[in-house]
Design an enzyme around this catalytic site. Structure first.
Site, short mmCIF file in Angstrom:
data_model
loop_
_atom_site.label_atom_id
_atom_site.label_comp_id
_atom_site.label_asym_id
_atom_site.label_seq_id
_atom_site.Cartn_x
_atom_site.Cartn_y
_atom_site.Cartn_z
CB ALA A 76 -2.41 6.19 2.45
CG ASN A 156 3.75 7.31 -5.94
OD1 ASN A 156 4.03 6.14 -6.16
ND2 ASN A 156 4.60 8.14 -5.38
CD GLN A 184 -1.23 9.15 -6.05
OE1 GLN A 184 -1.97 9.70 -6.86
NE2 GLN A 184 -0.39 9.83 -5.28
CB SER A 204 -4.74 8.95 1.20
OG SER A 204 -4.44 10.30 1.48
CB THR A 244 -10.61 11.23 20.39
OG1 THR A 244 -10.50 10.90 21.78
CG2 THR A 244 -11.88 12.02 20.15
CB CYS A 323 7.64 9.54 -0.44
SG CYS A 323 7.93 8.63 -1.96
#
Length: 377
Positions: A76, A156, A184, A204, A244, A323
């Protein structure tokens, strides 16, 4: 090794579902689907490509989007960067205005700060007293140069929900793009991108019982001509994200999102019952629930105690968002909500998930009660 703590930090990351792990293992090793999915000239590459595209459909199905609108990223954080920087570059850096909020994840806030250094103007909306960014606040913040609004769907730390349906209509009528961080929210609320006026949405895997290191960005039809790639080198993912593709991680995310769709209603009811049980066990203690009056997902509880306390190591939870954890600073979300610094430092986040049990909830409540009744440290 001692007894494992009780895990109440699902908002930070979820364990990978064993069914997802089994699917990922199928894409590893010489007998597996290990080929490069970009190499379609031989059987190994074609097999990997088929698995990647199946996973793309699974992610799209959860949010009712078209598979071609799903772009793989590393998570995310990268999706947010691609949405914000990509839209800003298409609008010409140094010009224009973005609307966001003080509640956003650092993946958005730090990216916006970087764009401000390059001349983009940003308005950071403050939440109401319940921790919600209102549609009226967004309406009042729009101006002629506004080209993007970026808000999260489920917070979050508080679990509060943003009315992205109403806000999306306002943003679309203004002519700006609407980006939503849904990291979330997947598996917790119904998302229908065929109906919502949302142009960009970040996902995510590791918040939804999938592996870390993989995510996706939904790029809707209004955003497609107004987005610029941030990673170059091969033109993969329709030119929006070169590199890739990690087949095993992508397949894991697809399976995780498929399971999330199948289990969402059942899990919501079960986790709501666990949340109710936990709060009932905590009744009478000097605790308040932040954001409780707003619409919210039941999975996340932000609790502020009326006094200092120290929790047992038996309980694995968060005293701030992931975070912010490295700095040990008070949560910017709690400060934006109006909590004093001392109150923010007396706040913990408990987040429940797929593998949380009633016994764990009861024990967690017991440990919290013991901490709050113990002498002040």
């Amino acid at each position: 090794m001692g007894k494992r703590p009780l895990y109440f930090d699902y908002a930070a990351t979820t364990p990978v579902d064993v069914r997802v792990i089994a699917t990922m293992v199928e894409c590893l090793g010489v007998e597996g689907t290990f080929g490069n999915p970009a190499s379609s000239s031989h059987l190994f590459g074609q097999a990997a490509r088929n698995r990647v595209e199946q996973a793309r459909r699974q992610v799209a199905d959860l949010v009712n989007a078209q598979p071609t609108q799903i772009i793989w990223t590393s998570g995310a954080t990268e999706s947010n960067n691609l949405a914000l920087k990509g839209a800003a570059q298409a609008c010409q850096l140094g010009k224009g205005h973005i609307v966001s909020s003080t509640l956003e994840h650092k993946a958005v806030l730090d990216t916006l700060a970087q764009l401000q250094e390059q001349g983009i103007a940003v308005t950071y909306l403050a939440p109401d007293r319940d921790g919600v960014i209102t549609a009226q606040a967004v309406q009042d913040s729009l101006r002629p140069g506004t080209f993007l609004v970026s808000l999260m769907l489920a917070n979050n730390e508080l679990g509060t929900l943003t009315d992205i349906a109403a806000i999306g209509q306002i943003v679309q009528e203004h002519g700006a793009l609407f980006h939503v961080d849904a990291a979330q929210a997947t598996g917790k609320v119904s998302i229908d991108l065929a109906r919502l006026a949302v142009d960009l949405m970040s996902f995510s895997a590791h918040k939804t019982y999938g592996p870390k290191g993989i995510g996706a960005l939904y790029v809707g039809p209004r955003a497609q001509p107004r987005l610029r790639a941030q990673i170059h080198g091969g033109g993969h993912e329709q030119g929006w994200r070169s590199g890739t593709l990690a087949t095993h991680q992508i397949v894991g995310m697809g399976h995780a999102f498929s399971l999330a769709g199948q289990l969402r209603v059942e899990e919501h009811a079960r986790i709501l019952a666990l949340r109710t049980r936990l709060l009932q066990n905590l009744e009478g203690l000097p605790i308040r629930v932040n954001g409780e009056r707003a619409e919210h997902v039941p999975h996340t509880l932000s609790l502020t105690a009326g006094r200092n306390f120290s929790l047992s190591d038996e309980l694995a939870l968060s005293s701030t968002s992931a975070c912010n954890s490295a700095s040990n600073e008070p949560s910017h979300v709690l400060l934006a909500l109006g909590l004093r610094r001392t109150e923010a430092l007396r706040t913990v986040r408990l987040s429940l998930g797929r593998f949380t049990t009633e016994d764990e909830v009861d024990r967690a409540a017991q440990l919290i009660e013991q901490a709050l009744r113990a002498p002040v440290p």
